[in-house]
Scaffold this motif. Sequence first.
Motif, short mmCIF file in Angstrom:
data_model
loop_
_atom_site.label_atom_id
_atom_site.label_comp_id
_atom_site.label_asym_id
_atom_site.label_seq_id
_atom_site.Cartn_x
_atom_site.Cartn_y
_atom_site.Cartn_z
N PRO A 121 0.81 -1.23 0.00
CA PRO A 121 0.00 0.00 0.00
C PRO A 121 0.84 1.27 0.00
CG PRO A 121 -0.93 -1.60 1.52
CD PRO A 121 0.39 -2.17 1.07
N VAL A 122 0.28 2.31 -0.63
CA VAL A 122 0.92 3.62 -0.70
C VAL A 122 0.02 4.62 0.01
CG1 VAL A 122 1.66 5.49 -2.22
CG2 VAL A 122 2.09 3.10 -2.87
N LEU A 123 0.59 5.35 0.98
CA LEU A 123 -0.17 6.34 1.74
C LEU A 123 0.41 7.73 1.51
CD1 LEU A 123 -0.62 4.56 5.20
CD2 LEU A 123 -1.88 4.21 3.08
N ALA A 124 -0.49 8.71 1.36
CA ALA A 124 -0.08 10.10 1.16
C ALA A 124 -0.03 10.81 2.50
CB ALA A 124 -1.06 10.80 0.23
N GLY A 125 1.05 11.55 2.75
CA GLY A 125 1.17 12.26 4.01
C GLY A 125 1.93 13.56 3.87
N PHE A 126 1.77 14.47 4.83
CA PHE A 126 2.30 15.83 4.92
C PHE A 126 1.20 16.79 4.45
CE2 PHE A 126 7.16 16.13 5.35
CZ PHE A 126 7.24 14.93 6.03
N GLY A 127 0.61 17.48 5.38
CA GLY A 127 -0.34 18.53 5.03
C GLY A 127 -1.78 18.10 4.83
N VAL A 128 -2.07 16.81 4.96
CA VAL A 128 -3.45 16.34 4.80
C VAL A 128 -4.21 16.72 6.06
CG1 VAL A 128 -4.92 14.36 4.33
CG2 VAL A 128 -2.57 14.40 3.45
N SER A 129 -5.28 17.52 5.91
CA SER A 129 -5.92 18.06 7.12
C SER A 129 -7.44 18.16 7.06
CB SER A 129 -5.34 19.44 7.44
OG SER A 129 -5.57 20.34 6.36
N ASN A 130 -8.08 17.73 5.96
CA ASN A 130 -9.53 17.78 5.92
C ASN A 130 -10.09 16.64 5.07
OD1 ASN A 130 -9.69 18.69 3.06
ND2 ASN A 130 -8.89 20.62 3.85
N ARG A 131 -11.37 16.42 5.17
CA ARG A 131 -12.00 15.29 4.50
C ARG A 131 -11.88 15.37 2.98
NH1 ARG A 131 -12.66 10.06 4.56
NH2 ARG A 131 -14.26 9.44 3.07
N ALA A 132 -11.96 16.57 2.42
CA ALA A 132 -11.84 16.71 0.96
C ALA A 132 -10.48 16.24 0.48
CB ALA A 132 -12.08 18.17 0.56
N GLN A 133 -9.42 16.57 1.22
CA GLN A 133 -8.08 16.12 0.86
C GLN A 133 -7.94 14.61 1.02
OE1 GLN A 133 -5.87 18.59 3.54
NE2 GLN A 133 -5.74 20.32 2.12
N VAL A 134 -8.53 14.07 2.10
CA VAL A 134 -8.51 12.63 2.29
C VAL A 134 -9.15 11.93 1.10
CG1 VAL A 134 -9.38 10.71 3.70
CG2 VAL A 134 -8.47 12.76 4.81
N GLU A 135 -10.30 12.39 0.68
CA GLU A 135 -11.01 11.78 -0.45
C GLU A 135 -10.19 11.92 -1.73
OE1 GLU A 135 -14.77 13.77 -0.43
OE2 GLU A 135 -15.64 12.38 1.04
N ARG A 136 -9.57 13.07 -1.92
CA ARG A 136 -8.75 13.29 -3.11
C ARG A 136 -7.61 12.28 -3.19
NH1 ARG A 136 -4.93 18.65 -4.34
NH2 ARG A 136 -3.70 17.66 -6.02
N PHE A 137 -6.88 12.12 -2.08
CA PHE A 137 -5.73 11.23 -2.10
C PHE A 137 -6.14 9.76 -2.06
CE2 PHE A 137 -3.54 15.06 -0.10
CZ PHE A 137 -3.13 15.53 -1.33
N ASN A 138 -7.27 9.47 -1.44
CA ASN A 138 -7.77 8.09 -1.46
C ASN A 138 -8.08 7.64 -2.89
OD1 ASN A 138 -7.61 7.53 1.25
ND2 ASN A 138 -9.76 7.93 1.69
N ALA A 139 -8.44 8.59 -3.73
CA ALA A 139 -8.75 8.27 -5.13
C ALA A 139 -7.49 7.95 -5.93
CB ALA A 139 -9.49 9.43 -5.78
N ALA A 140 -6.34 8.46 -5.45
CA ALA A 140 -5.09 8.27 -6.19
C ALA A 140 -4.23 7.15 -5.62
CB ALA A 140 -4.28 9.58 -6.18
N CYS A 141 -4.36 6.88 -4.30
CA CYS A 141 -3.55 5.83 -3.70
C CYS A 141 -4.37 5.08 -2.64
CB CYS A 141 -2.24 6.40 -3.13
SG CYS A 141 -2.45 7.70 -1.89
N ASP A 142 -3.72 4.46 -1.69
CA ASP A 142 -4.40 3.52 -0.80
C ASP A 142 -4.82 4.09 0.54
OD1 ASP A 142 -4.01 1.27 -2.65
OD2 ASP A 142 -1.89 1.54 -2.16
N GLY A 143 -4.48 5.34 0.82
CA GLY A 143 -4.87 5.94 2.07
C GLY A 143 -4.03 7.14 2.42
N VAL A 144 -4.19 7.63 3.64
CA VAL A 144 -3.51 8.87 4.03
C VAL A 144 -2.95 8.78 5.45
CG1 VAL A 144 -4.99 10.30 2.57
CG2 VAL A 144 -5.64 9.88 4.97
N ILE A 145 -2.04 9.71 5.73
CA ILE A 145 -1.52 9.94 7.08
C ILE A 145 -1.88 11.37 7.44
CG2 ILE A 145 0.55 10.03 8.51
CD1 ILE A 145 1.77 8.23 6.12
N VAL A 146 -2.47 11.57 8.60
CA VAL A 146 -2.84 12.92 9.06
C VAL A 146 -2.17 13.17 10.40
CG1 VAL A 146 -4.69 14.49 9.71
CG2 VAL A 146 -5.05 12.84 7.85
N GLY A 147 -1.39 14.26 10.48
CA GLY A 147 -0.66 14.53 11.71
C GLY A 147 -1.01 15.82 12.40
#
Length: 259
Positions: A205-231
């Motif tokens: 799996p590939v997860l997108a991270g750095f700067g992800v902070s709202n649901r719209a961004q989560v949905e955007r990156f979920n469409a491109a890869c397998d999930g997100v990291i939110v810090g």
Amino acid sequence: MEKSLTAYLKQKKDAGEKIFVPYIVAGGNGLDQLEAEIQLLAENGATAIELGIPFSDPVADGPVIQKAALNAFKKGVTFKKIVATLENIHSPVPIILMGYANSFFHYGFDQLVKDLESTDVKGLIVPDIPYEHRDFILPRLAESDLAVIQLVSLTSTKERMKDLLAVGEGFIYAVTVNGTTGIDQAFQAQLDTHLAYIADQSPIPVLAGFGVSNRAQVERFNAACDGVIVGSKIVASLAQEKQETTSQLVAELTGKKNN
């Protein structure tokens, strides 16, 4: 030997689930709060939890995380105390330790591997040890169940990506910005294509991270890869010491709110 974190996350991906990994600073609100924070995140949809080791001179952390780390130091938090705390609590989901090389080498990798055997820690992220110096880490962990997470940046060439994916365990951390972590980041227009390419090439799996902070961004990156990291967003919420607020935030980010 496939590490358990790799198998766990691949199973989530194969089941069609999007992976959500919140990041928090260990001891940012005191180590006595750590177990409750882990439980809160797990109950509201965390697939795994990234636990940051406070460090005095971070190279990748933005102001929110730096502030939490300084607060941890004021409370007397150390790497040894964090591990001791993890030895005495149970996490419903895998824990991934994120820290800088100096912290790990000061602790001692061999001792750390031994100490973590009785914990729910299943992965390590050491962002300031590049691929070229992987032998400082990988051989020491080869016989353990600790996965070493590889980071792929926006500037990584396709040749370098291939090398990183070849040694990747657990998941591939796709960094979404050039710079430090933080809220309200500006993402490049070609980022979605970049993430989709990594996800297509990666066996894990590939997860997108750095700067992800709202649901719209989560949905955007979920469409491109397998999930997100939110810090930073979650760290800032926990700093308010209102667990209900953080529960609502995580439930919103994971899409579990009102479900």
